[in-house]
Design an enzyme around this catalytic site. Sequence first.
Site, short mmCIF file in Angstrom:
data_model
loop_
_atom_site.label_atom_id
_atom_site.label_comp_id
_atom_site.label_asym_id
_atom_site.label_seq_id
_atom_site.Cartn_x
_atom_site.Cartn_y
_atom_site.Cartn_z
N ARG A 107 4.61 1.56 -5.07
CA ARG A 107 5.58 0.71 -5.76
C ARG A 107 5.16 0.35 -7.18
O ARG A 107 6.00 0.00 -8.00
CB ARG A 107 5.90 -0.52 -4.92
CG ARG A 107 6.72 -0.15 -3.70
CD ARG A 107 7.09 -1.36 -2.87
NE ARG A 107 7.48 -0.92 -1.54
CZ ARG A 107 6.64 -0.83 -0.51
NH1 ARG A 107 5.38 -1.16 -0.66
NH2 ARG A 107 7.06 -0.42 0.65
N GLU B 85 -4.60 -4.70 5.35
CA GLU B 85 -4.43 -5.75 6.34
C GLU B 85 -4.15 -5.17 7.72
O GLU B 85 -4.36 -5.82 8.74
CB GLU B 85 -3.35 -6.76 5.93
CG GLU B 85 -2.03 -6.21 5.48
CD GLU B 85 -1.94 -5.80 4.02
OE1 GLU B 85 -0.84 -5.88 3.48
OE2 GLU B 85 -2.92 -5.34 3.43
#
Length: 179
Positions: free
Chosen positions: A66, A103
């Site tokens: 992104r 994560e």
Amino acid sequence: MSEQRLRSLRERVRSFPDFPEPGVLFRDISPLLKDPVAFRTLIDLLEDHVRASFPKVDFIVGLDSRGFLIGPPLAQRLGIGFVPVRKKGKLPGATQCISYSLEYGKAELEIQNDAVEPGQKVVIVDDLLATGGTMCAACELLKRLKAEILECLVIIELKALKGSGKLNSIPFYSLLQYD
């Protein structure tokens, strides 16, 4: 920075609970990218921030994937080049590679060895900072190339995950913050 302009961006970020896995709340910027007025506002705000903060920048460095959406238009507005940091195996030629934890998994990033020269000033951009793993890995790659990292810049910061604290002494800026 206009609170109204920031509010218009925040209104175009949507949340998806339990994506990509249970317990993760995904902040999606797709509606923001779809709206040409909101996207222009986003790039305007990022440009204003970089111009006000750093009189001399050589490159915008965008993180896969992104960061590739916001980095090139920002670099073009600033009249400077764009450098991609890619997922492993996507760049030709000699590269620097680093493994890091996400994560919810592990990943690897690469940058071409000749992407920046020692001492060149860069701002690293991405859409979101969560735990800080990807951004820290990108910083390490740029340090290996002896770039001067002026700042890490994101659209969204997930403050509860404390990712910005892992950047140590590298300046950090986010447009929108969520707990």
